[in-house]
Structure formats: structure tokens, C-alpha cells
Design a protein around this motif. Structure first.
Motif, PDB file in Angstrom:
ATOM      1  N   CYS A   2     -11.750   6.257  -5.289  1.00 39.37           N
ATOM      2  CA  CYS A   2     -10.777   6.338  -6.384  1.00 39.37           C
ATOM      3  C   CYS A   2     -10.125   7.710  -6.570  1.00 39.37           C
ATOM      4  CB  CYS A   2     -11.428   5.914  -7.697  1.00 39.37           C
ATOM      5  SG  CYS A   2     -12.940   6.823  -8.114  1.00 39.37           S
ATOM      6  N   ASN A   3     -10.386   8.685  -5.701  1.00 43.29           N
ATOM      7  CA  ASN A   3      -9.778  10.007  -5.882  1.00 43.29           C
ATOM      8  C   ASN A   3      -8.419  10.080  -5.187  1.00 43.29           C
ATOM      9  OD1 ASN A   3     -12.887  10.532  -6.079  1.00 43.29           O
ATOM     10  ND2 ASN A   3     -11.918  12.287  -7.049  1.00 43.29           N
ATOM     11  N   HIS A   4      -7.620  11.073  -5.603  1.00 46.62           N
ATOM     12  CA  HIS A   4      -6.301  11.252  -4.994  1.00 46.62           C
ATOM     13  C   HIS A   4      -6.414  11.363  -3.478  1.00 46.62           C
ATOM     14  CE1 HIS A   4      -3.550  11.487  -8.304  1.00 46.62           C
ATOM     15  NE2 HIS A   4      -4.174  12.489  -8.891  1.00 46.62           N
ATOM     16  N   MET A   5      -5.470  10.736  -2.799  1.00 52.05           N
ATOM     17  CA  MET A   5      -5.377  10.828  -1.349  1.00 52.05           C
ATOM     18  C   MET A   5      -3.948  10.468  -0.949  1.00 52.05           C
ATOM     19  SD  MET A   5      -6.936   7.209   0.087  1.00 52.05           S
ATOM     20  CE  MET A   5      -8.530   7.297  -0.703  1.00 52.05           C
ATOM     21  N   ARG A   6      -3.619  10.766   0.300  1.00 50.92           N
ATOM     22  CA  ARG A   6      -2.433  10.157   0.886  1.00 50.92           C
ATOM     23  C   ARG A   6      -2.944   8.965   1.690  1.00 50.92           C
ATOM     24  NH1 ARG A   6       2.574  12.235   4.742  1.00 50.92           N
ATOM     25  NH2 ARG A   6       3.942  10.528   4.086  1.00 50.92           N
ATOM     26  N   PHE A   7      -2.577   7.801   1.240  1.00 55.58           N
ATOM     27  CA  PHE A   7      -3.200   6.559   1.671  1.00 55.58           C
ATOM     28  C   PHE A   7      -3.006   6.291   3.162  1.00 55.58           C
ATOM     29  CE2 PHE A   7      -3.346   1.776   1.616  1.00 55.58           C
ATOM     30  CZ  PHE A   7      -4.668   1.665   1.215  1.00 55.58           C
ATOM     31  N   ARG A   8      -4.093   5.860   3.786  1.00 51.87           N
ATOM     32  CA  ARG A   8      -4.041   5.383   5.167  1.00 51.87           C
ATOM     33  C   ARG A   8      -4.981   4.191   5.255  1.00 51.87           C
ATOM     34  NH1 ARG A   8      -3.845   9.298  10.474  1.00 51.87           N
ATOM     35  NH2 ARG A   8      -2.598   7.864  11.745  1.00 51.87           N
ATOM     36  N   TYR A   9      -4.397   3.029   5.227  1.00 49.68           N
ATOM     37  CA  TYR A   9      -5.156   1.786   5.045  1.00 49.68           C
ATOM     38  C   TYR A   9      -6.292   1.607   6.046  1.00 49.68           C
ATOM     39  CZ  TYR A   9      -6.114  -3.193   4.508  1.00 49.68           C
ATOM     40  OH  TYR A   9      -6.746  -4.404   4.328  1.00 49.68           O
ATOM     41  N   PRO A  10      -6.075   1.739   7.370  1.00 48.94           N
ATOM     42  CA  PRO A  10      -7.181   1.491   8.308  1.00 48.94           C
ATOM     43  C   PRO A  10      -8.387   2.394   8.057  1.00 48.94           C
ATOM     44  CG  PRO A  10      -5.090   1.605   9.485  1.00 48.94           C
ATOM     45  CD  PRO A  10      -4.823   2.068   8.095  1.00 48.94           C
ATOM     46  N   GLU A  11      -8.132   3.662   7.674  1.00 48.10           N
ATOM     47  CA  GLU A  11      -9.237   4.585   7.417  1.00 48.10           C
ATOM     48  C   GLU A  11     -10.004   4.192   6.154  1.00 48.10           C
ATOM     49  OE1 GLU A  11     -10.272   7.916   9.063  1.00 48.10           O
ATOM     50  OE2 GLU A  11      -9.711   6.331  10.473  1.00 48.10           O
ATOM     51  N   VAL A  12      -9.289   3.790   5.123  1.00 50.97           N
ATOM     52  CA  VAL A  12      -9.946   3.394   3.876  1.00 50.97           C
ATOM     53  C   VAL A  12     -10.683   2.075   4.073  1.00 50.97           C
ATOM     54  CG1 VAL A  12      -9.584   2.771   1.455  1.00 50.97           C
ATOM     55  CG2 VAL A  12      -8.241   4.614   2.479  1.00 50.97           C
ATOM     56  N   ARG A  13     -10.048   1.142   4.746  1.00 52.56           N
ATOM     57  CA  ARG A  13     -10.644  -0.176   4.967  1.00 52.56           C
ATOM     58  C   ARG A  13     -11.988  -0.081   5.684  1.00 52.56           C
ATOM     59  NH1 ARG A  13     -11.712  -4.581   3.108  1.00 52.56           N
ATOM     60  NH2 ARG A  13      -9.570  -5.171   2.612  1.00 52.56           N
ATOM     61  N   GLY A  14     -12.120   0.912   6.562  1.00 50.78           N
ATOM     62  CA  GLY A  14     -13.358   1.060   7.309  1.00 50.78           C
ATOM     63  C   GLY A  14     -14.547   1.531   6.499  1.00 50.78           C
ATOM     64  N   LEU A  15     -14.330   1.856   5.222  1.00 47.62           N
ATOM     65  CA  LEU A  15     -15.410   2.380   4.377  1.00 47.62           C
ATOM     66  C   LEU A  15     -15.946   1.359   3.379  1.00 47.62           C
ATOM     67  CD1 LEU A  15     -13.968   5.917   3.543  1.00 47.62           C
ATOM     68  CD2 LEU A  15     -15.864   5.414   5.088  1.00 47.62           C
ATOM     69  N   VAL A  16     -15.289   0.201   3.299  1.00 48.60           N
ATOM     70  CA  VAL A  16     -15.648  -0.752   2.246  1.00 48.60           C
ATOM     71  C   VAL A  16     -15.853  -2.149   2.825  1.00 48.60           C
ATOM     72  CG1 VAL A  16     -14.506   0.519   0.391  1.00 48.60           C
ATOM     73  CG2 VAL A  16     -13.185  -1.116   1.758  1.00 48.60           C
ATOM     74  N   ALA A  17     -16.464  -2.997   2.028  1.00 48.91           N
ATOM     75  CA  ALA A  17     -16.742  -4.369   2.444  1.00 48.91           C
ATOM     76  C   ALA A  17     -15.448  -5.171   2.583  1.00 48.91           C
ATOM     77  CB  ALA A  17     -17.663  -5.032   1.420  1.00 48.91           C
ATOM     78  N   PRO A  18     -15.470  -6.234   3.367  1.00 47.34           N
ATOM     79  CA  PRO A  18     -14.249  -7.029   3.594  1.00 47.34           C
ATOM     80  C   PRO A  18     -13.644  -7.618   2.324  1.00 47.34           C
ATOM     81  CG  PRO A  18     -15.935  -7.584   5.222  1.00 47.34           C
ATOM     82  CD  PRO A  18     -16.598  -6.708   4.202  1.00 47.34           C
ATOM     83  N   ASN A  19     -14.466  -7.923   1.320  1.00 43.44           N
ATOM     84  CA  ASN A  19     -13.951  -8.554   0.099  1.00 43.44           C
ATOM     85  C   ASN A  19     -13.605  -7.540  -0.998  1.00 43.44           C
ATOM     86  OD1 ASN A  19     -16.571  -7.772  -0.388  1.00 43.44           O
ATOM     87  ND2 ASN A  19     -17.100  -9.590  -1.609  1.00 43.44           N
ATOM     88  N   THR A  20     -13.460  -6.280  -0.635  1.00 44.34           N
ATOM     89  CA  THR A  20     -13.143  -5.230  -1.616  1.00 44.34           C
ATOM     90  C   THR A  20     -11.753  -5.439  -2.209  1.00 44.34           C
ATOM     91  OG1 THR A  20     -14.582  -3.611  -0.543  1.00 44.34           O
ATOM     92  CG2 THR A  20     -12.803  -2.743  -1.920  1.00 44.34           C
ATOM     93  N   THR A  21     -11.628  -5.191  -3.494  1.00 44.67           N
ATOM     94  CA  THR A  21     -10.349  -5.307  -4.193  1.00 44.67           C
ATOM     95  C   THR A  21      -9.595  -3.984  -4.124  1.00 44.67           C
ATOM     96  OG1 THR A  21     -11.287  -6.937  -5.715  1.00 44.67           O
ATOM     97  CG2 THR A  21      -9.255  -5.842  -6.402  1.00 44.67           C
ATOM     98  N   PHE A  22      -8.314  -4.045  -3.754  1.00 43.06           N
ATOM     99  CA  PHE A  22      -7.457  -2.865  -3.688  1.00 43.06           C
ATOM    100  C   PHE A  22      -6.462  -2.917  -4.840  1.00 43.06           C
ATOM    101  CE2 PHE A  22      -9.288  -2.670   0.410  1.00 43.06           C
ATOM    102  CZ  PHE A  22      -9.004  -1.438   0.992  1.00 43.06           C
ATOM    103  N   ILE A  23      -6.388  -1.809  -5.589  1.00 41.58           N
ATOM    104  CA  ILE A  23      -5.443  -1.724  -6.705  1.00 41.58           C
ATOM    105  C   ILE A  23      -4.744  -0.370  -6.671  1.00 41.58           C
ATOM    106  CG2 ILE A  23      -6.874  -3.236  -8.142  1.00 41.58           C
ATOM    107  CD1 ILE A  23      -7.619  -0.706  -9.789  1.00 41.58           C
ATOM    108  N   THR A  24      -3.594  -0.304  -7.332  1.00 42.95           N
ATOM    109  CA  THR A  24      -2.900   0.966  -7.544  1.00 42.95           C
ATOM    110  C   THR A  24      -2.059   0.829  -8.801  1.00 42.95           C
ATOM    111  OG1 THR A  24      -1.565   2.705  -6.491  1.00 42.95           O
ATOM    112  CG2 THR A  24      -0.831   0.432  -6.170  1.00 42.95           C
ATOM    113  N   VAL A  25      -1.375   1.907  -9.192  1.00 37.75           N
ATOM    114  CA  VAL A  25      -0.540   1.879 -10.397  1.00 37.75           C
ATOM    115  C   VAL A  25       0.764   2.622 -10.108  1.00 37.75           C
ATOM    116  CG1 VAL A  25      -1.730   3.924 -11.336  1.00 37.75           C
ATOM    117  CG2 VAL A  25      -0.450   2.416 -12.881  1.00 37.75           C
TER     118      VAL A  25
END
Length: 494
Positions: free
Chosen positions: A210-233
Motif C-alpha cells: 500500500c505504499n507509494h510506488m510507480r506501478f508495475r503490474y507484473p512485479e506487484v502481482r508476483g508478491l501476492v496471491a492470485p485472488n488478491t484485490t487491486f484498488i486505487t483512487v
């Protein structure tokens, strides 16, 4: 210019001196001699004529014509001339400030890798292999609360308030956070990499990012379970630009040449005159949402890539919240995650005082929107999809849920907050409640915790009011870079 005490042997011979006047009994007098003249004498010893006398004390020095020099044998009292110069400590402070700021920027540049706009997927790396299973007590027929969530934290979108909600939820359920190391973001503005997570080992799995980042989906996806919920604002791009301009302006060097009382208006008159896309921290002043989400914020708005990126965001994120409809967004989040009402209670954090929030006129609003066209297209798309979700949820049901949330927030306000409202930084009594301030100003509001709070709510109140930096420290994050910068700011009184 220096004031020098003149020995009695200088000046006209005794026979040529005028009659003594008031103060004639003084053994010496002061001469106003330019320092350049003194230096000139010092480098021309051959121009001096020495007359030997019976006693060393009576030795005389005859300077060249039209010039007064220091005797080489007698001590001369040197006193600094009172002038309009700054006191030495102010000059030293300015020098230290310049050195520290320069050193800090150089370290920052050395620490950060050059910005990359290459969107190719990273090399394959071991993904989250064994997501933690957590026992959750649920009643029959009820949904099971979801524990895995990625919050793509955008800038100046009430994201600090939402971050507090996630911190509390993670603590409540003993979840595993992916935190940065040393700082409160993942090496922003460079692209996110798994290696930036503190103590990361290949195969590690996390519940919350949940901390600030410049988003890169494949890198983030590799850290969480397949059913993880993705949100933004997201936020209206014109108002986001105004907030970012005033909050980050001091750390965007090309804005320093703007003059006048209303620098924002001057910038928007002709943005391309001042804006440099390669400038340090330039992303804060052009399509910041697009940049944070990992895309090229300098794309031509007519490019087909823009629509492709927007549809990609829709595909990857389960919920895109809107800052302008924050309560409605939280109700949708609560429903999506099957959380309790207590889980989404909040106090507004990191907010500016009203006097520090300039009102965008119709013309400036339009100019700011046009300057941030990519963000405007993004916002327009998700504003429409947001209200489709509200319709699917049910407008009457939404109204009831929002009313319940606001009523409970007001109840907590009366329990927790001394005075019932946010106060200026100078009025905050506990250092642990002091929010991080932008450079050069103290416009961010904070809170004072009531002295007497019942045991049931005491811990919750403190957590709800704790600013982001202090909460991260409470969660065990080692913010050594932030601490160093904090000491520098306190020393220089920024």
C-alpha cells in the motif's frame, strides 16, 4: 572595510600636529582604511621606509605617499566595522543549507536509478508460491472477509486517509505487509521492483501492499496471491494538479523561476514555457495519475496507446475509487472486501488548512484540465464506471450506508478529538501526531487526542489519528532516510 587602531607613531610629526583638542589625551585613534589598501601595502615591503631610532618602541614606519600601512613590529588592534552584512551565523547557516541540500540531491540522484519508460515485462522471477492462510471467524451465510489487497497509492488523492484504514485492518488481523526500506515509498519515481521490499526473498508472499510506488503490474502481482484485490483512487485532474503544484512546488526546480503572487496562474498561462519533461520531479506537474500508474505521462492524448492503457487499468483493478466521493467509495470497498463498518471508519488525514487552498477559477480550472489531458481522459472513464457500480449496488442502499458511515465517524470524532476538529501544526501538542509538512510551509493540519478516552476506544482513537510516517514507524519500518531529512529540516528550521 576595517577599523584599525592607529599607533601614535603614525601620521604627521609632533611638530606638525595641531593643538590638542577634546580627547587628545587618548593614546590612539581609529582610522577608516580600505582593506584593499592594506593588502597593497603588505605585498610591497620595498615601498616602506624604516627609520631606526635608539629604542625599538620609537621605530617609525613611513608609508608611500598617499597610503597608510600597518607597522610590521607593533601589534595593531583590528575591530570589525559595524556594517549591514548578515551576522556570521546567518551566513554559516546559509552555507550549511546549500551544502546539505546539494549533498542530499546528489545522494538522491546516486541512489535513484535513472527513470525508465521501458514498459517491457521484467525477467521471470519466482512468484508468490505459498500465500498465507488465515483463519477467519465467520457466521453461517455471511461472506468471508478478504485479507489480500494491493492499494496503488496515488499522490494527492486522499490516499493517506485510505492508507490509515489499511494499516489498521492489517494490524487487526495480523497480516503481512510489504514495506519499503529506509523510506516511505518504493523508490519512487522509479518503477516498482520486488527487490525494493524490505527483507524480500524470492517466493515471499504478502497480504497488503500500500505504499507509494510507480506501478508495475507484473512485479506487484508476483508478491501476492492470485485472488488478491487491486484498488486505487483518482481525483479530478485540475484539483489534483493544483494540490500537487503547491505541495511539491519547492522540489520541482523549474518552478523556481516563476515570479509573482499567483505562480500557479502564471504557469498555466503557458505551461510549455516553464515545463521541462526531463526536469527533476517533473512528473508532479503533468498527468501525475498516468505517471503513478506506470504509463508515459508525455503521450499525445490522441495516441491509441492512451485508450489501451485506460482499458488495462480497468482490467487490472477491481475498484477505482474517487476522492470526490470518498464515502461512497469506502462503502463499495467494504462491500467488495466483506469488511465491517468499523474497518472503514476514518478521520481526514494530511489535509491542508482552508486558507492554503486557492480556489480554481473557471478559466484556470479549464487550463489545468487541458494541461493534464491524459489524466482527464482517465478520470472521465472511471467516473462513468464508478457510477455504474453505484447503480449496481443500489442508490438507496448506498445512501443508507453512507449515512451510517458518516454518523459513526462523527461519533468517533466526539470520542477521540480534542476540540472536535483539526488544528494547525503549531497547535498540535504531541510530536507523534505531527503530520509531515511540505518544504517551507506548515499548511497540513493535524489533531490533538483527547486526554480522557474510555479504554474501549483509546487504542482505536490513537491509530485513527496517527499520521503516515509515525504509523509506519509503529509498524516497525526503519525510515532512516526520513529521520535524517527530519533532523536536517529541524536544524535549518525548514
Amino acid at each position: 572595510m576595517l577599523w584599525l587602531s592607529q599607533p601614535a607613531s603614525w601620521g604627521p610629526r609632533a611638530s606638525q600636529r595641531p593643538e590638542p583638542g577634546p580627547g587628545a589625551g587618548e593614546p590612539k585613534r581609529l582610522l577608516n582604511i580600505p582593506a584593499s589598501e592594506l593588502r597593497s601595502c603588505a605585498v610591497q615591503p620595498s615601498a616602506l621606509s624604516l627609520t631606526r631610532s635608539p629604542s625599538p618602541s620609537s621605530r617609525k614606519v613611513q608609508p608611500p605617499e598617499g597610503r597608510l600601512c600597518l607597522a610590521t613590529t607593533g601589534p595593531a588592534k583590528v575591530t570589525e566595522m559595524p556594517s549591514l552584512r548578515k551576522p556570521w551565523h546567518s551566513m554559516a547557516k546559509a552555507l550549511i543549507l546549500g551544502c546539505l541540500l546539494t549533498g542530499f540531491l546528489l545522494l538522491f540522484y546516486a541512489y535513484l536509478a535513472p527513470l525508465q519508460v521501458n514498459m517491457a515485462d521484467p525477467q521471470d522471477e519466482t512468484s508468490c508460491s505459498s500465500p498465507p492462510t488465515l483463519p477467519v471467524n465467520t457466521t453461517e451465510g455471511s461472506c468471508q472477509p478478504k485479507m489480500d489487497i494491493v492499494f496503488m497509492k496515488t499522490h494527492k488523492t486522499a490516499s493517506s486517509t485510505l492508507l490509515n484504514i489499511l494499516f489498521r485492518f492489517g494490524q487487526k488481523h495480523h497480516l503481512k505487509f510489504a514495506f519499503p526500506s529506509g523510506y516511505n515509498d518504493f523508490n519512487y519515481p522509479t518503477f516498482f521492483k520486488r527487490s525494493l521490499v524490505h527483507n524480500y526473498q524470492p517466493g515471499d508472499c504478502f497480504n497488503i501492499i500500500c505504499n507509494h510506488m510507480r506501478f508495475r503490474y507484473p512485479e506487484v502481482r508476483g508478491l501476492v496471491a492470485p485472488n488478491t484485490t487491486f484498488i486505487t483512487v483518482l481525483r479530478d485532474p485540475a484539483h489534483l494538479f493544483e494540490s500537487s503544484f503547491h505541495y511539491f512546488g519547492m522540489v520541482v526546480p523549474f518552478t523556481w523561476k516563476l515570479t509573482g503572487h499567483n505562480k500557479l496562474a502564471k504557469f498555466l498561462q503557458n505551461p510549455t514555457q516553464y515545463y521541462n519533461p526531463q526536469g527533476y520531479n517533473a512528473q508532479f506537474l503533468h498527468n501525475l495519475l498516468f505517471f503513478d500508474l506506470g504509463y508515459n505521462n508525455e503521450l499525445d492524448p490522441r495516441s491509441p496507446q492512451v485508450e489501451e492503457h485506460i482499458l488495462e487499468v480497468e482490467q487490472r483493478f477491481h475498484l477505482v475509487m474517487l476522492q470526490e466521493y470518498f464515502d461512497e467509495s469506502l462503502v463499495l470497498l467494504k462491500d467488495l472486501m466483506c469488511w465491517e463498518l468499523e474497518d472503514i471508519l476514518y478521520f481526514k488525514l494530511n489535509a491542508r488548512r482552508a486558507s492554503a487552498v486557492p480556489q480554481l477559477t473557471g478559466e484556470l480550472y479549464q487550463r489545468a484540465t487541458e494541461w493534464n489531458q491524459l489524466d482527464a481522459l482517465l478520470y472521465r472513464h472511471f467516473n462513468a464506471s464508478f457510477w455504474r457500480k453505484v447503480e449496481a449496488f443500489g442508490r438507496e442502499r448506498m445512501a443508507r450506508e453512507v449515512a451510517n458511515l458518516r454518523r459513526e465517524n462523527e461519533r468517533m470524532r466526539s470520542i477521540c478529538i480534542d476540540g472536535g476538529q483539526a488544528v494547525d501544526a503549531e497547535a498540535i501538542q504531541e510530536s507523534s501526531m505531527q503530520p509531515w509538512q511540505p518544504l517551507g510551509t506548515k499548511t497540513i493540519l493535524g489533531y490533538n487526542l483527547k486526554k480522557r478516552i474510555n479504554q474501549r476506544h483509546k487504542q482505536l482513537c490513537r491509530k485513527m489519528l496517527t499520521p503516515e510516517i509515525q504509523y509506519l514507524i509503529d509498524l516497525g519500518v526503519n525510515l532512516w532516510v526520513i529521520r535524517i531529512f527530519k533532523y536536517i529540516r529541524e536544524f535549518l528550521r525548514w
